[in-house]
Design an enzyme around this catalytic site. Structure first.
Site, short mmCIF file in Angstrom:
data_model
loop_
_atom_site.label_atom_id
_atom_site.label_comp_id
_atom_site.label_asym_id
_atom_site.label_seq_id
_atom_site.Cartn_x
_atom_site.Cartn_y
_atom_site.Cartn_z
N GLY A 1 -7.57 8.23 -5.07
CA GLY A 1 -7.24 6.82 -5.09
C GLY A 1 -8.06 6.03 -6.08
N TYR B 1 0.00 2.52 10.71
CA TYR B 1 1.21 1.72 10.56
C TYR B 1 2.31 2.23 11.49
CZ TYR B 1 -1.51 -0.18 6.78
OH TYR B 1 -2.52 -0.77 6.06
N ARG C 1 3.61 11.23 4.41
CA ARG C 1 2.14 11.21 4.46
C ARG C 1 1.69 11.07 5.90
NH1 ARG C 1 -2.78 7.41 2.47
NH2 ARG C 1 -3.83 8.96 1.20
N GLN D 1 6.34 4.90 -2.02
CA GLN D 1 6.00 5.09 -0.61
C GLN D 1 6.66 4.01 0.24
OE1 GLN D 1 2.20 4.05 1.40
NE2 GLN D 1 1.90 6.26 1.55
#
Length: 353
Positions: free
Chosen positions: A310, A179, A226, A98
């Site tokens: 996760g 982000y 994502r 990623q």
């Protein structure tokens, strides 16, 4: 649940099952961004899932936000990641790296060059961040110039090529979780007046340019993204136009033929249904805190092609085998999520132990 364990064709790859290890920051890299010594063992232990999405990895020095997160732009980074990808492949697994540019979610003390963070606009997220000397307020970032935005696109392109050189099966662009890419989406973080700010089309432009550049560089079949529509954290507010932005964005990304879109679902079911209709390739769905009894429900309902997990995978290296056997799951130790050594990283026991 049985459909979880059937193979799936994703672009030109075939994954052994429909389970995905979601990307999780573990902060165990060297200070220069080279993956830590235990990372290959950590990922290889979990290679029985159909796809591993590795932790957020900075595409440049400016892209780093947190302490001791890995990079993928130097020769040392590539060498470190080669150990990881080789270990995963030796176990029959697949791994995407990623690419995460933290943007304003950064502190100078955490980066190799100690520079001010960069962002769409000079607006601080008004939240503290962990550093080597403890929690500190994140300073106001520096707004990227138009040319610097274009250079950041080039940084993503370069990092994607380096990821493939390191043996990754592909890359996932981190366009979620407050982000840099999502900062461009949100009017609360993006007050630009150039072609990257203002209208929905302009605020989505950076993400589309990054995806286009990477697809050109390594192939659309090795490129994914994502998204987390509706995320409201660290000062991110996508406003009333948020759902419309994602409908536009997904339709434009669909034209590129990317391998998959990975959605962190925040509860807007109508938007999720629209994304499902707009996106013609593989859709991975990640629901925060999904209970065990709901594993496989999104596949059964036709809402997703793969499901991402996760903490369950973090704490259970043999997650697939435990689900097949109906066996109990280890519980994740939250105190060892970030930093440290093997404790809470490579020492979770498998059923066979």
């Amino acid at each position: 649940m049985s459909s979880l364990f059937t193979p799936i064709h994703v672009a030109k790859a075939t994954f052994s099952n429909r389970l995905v290890m979601a990307p999780m920051t573990r902060s165990r890299a060297e200070f220069d961004g080279t993956p830590g010594e235990l990372a290959a063992e950590y990922y290889a232990q979990r290679a029985s899932v159909g796809l591993i999405v590795a932790e957020g990895t900075q595409p440049s020095a400016d892209g780093q936000g947190y302490l001791t997160t890995p990079g993928i732009y130097s020769d040392a980074h590539v060498a470190g990641w080669k150990k990881i990808t080789s270990a995963v492949h030796a176990q029959g697994g697949h791994i995407f790296i990623q690419l995460m540019h933290a943007g304003r979610m950064s502190h100078p003390d955490n980066t190799p060059h100690h520079r001010q963070g960069v962002a769409p606009s000079a607006i601080a997220p008004n939240t503290p961040m962990f550093t080597a000397t403890g929690m500190q307020d994140i300073p106001v970032p520096r707004a990227l110039s138009t040319e610097e935005v274009r250079q950041t696109v080039a940084d993503f392109r370069f990092a994607a090529r380096r990821a493939i050189e390191a043996g990754a099966d592909g890359v996932e662009i981190h366009g979620a979780n407050a982000y840099l890419i999502q900062q461009f989406f949100a009017p609360s973080a993006n007050t630009r007046t150039d072609e990257y700010g203002g209208s929905i089309e302009n605020r989505a432009r950076f993400a589309i340019e990054v995806a286009t550049a990477i697809a050109e560089e390594i192939g659309a079949d090795k490129t994914a993204i994502r998204l987390s529509p509706g995320t409201a954290m660290w000062g991110i507010d996508e406003g009333e136009e948020g759902p419309s932005l994602y409908r536009y964005l997904v339709a434009e990304l669909n034209k590129l033929g990317l391998a998959y879109v990975h959605v962190l679902h925040q509860g807007n079911d109508a938007l999720l249904a629209d994304i499902r209709k707009l996106w013609k390739n593989t859709l991975i769905l990640n629901r925060p805190s999904r209970p065990r009894e709901q594993i496989g429900a999104d596949l059964a309902a036709g809402l997703a092609d793969m499901e991402a997990y996760g903490q369950m995978v973090l704490a259970n290296p043999d997650f697939v085998e435990r689900l097949k056997a109906g066996a109990p799951l280890n519980q994740a130790d939250h105190t060892t999520f970030f930093g440290g050594s093997q404790k809470g990283y490579t020492d979770y026991l498998a059923l066979s132990a």
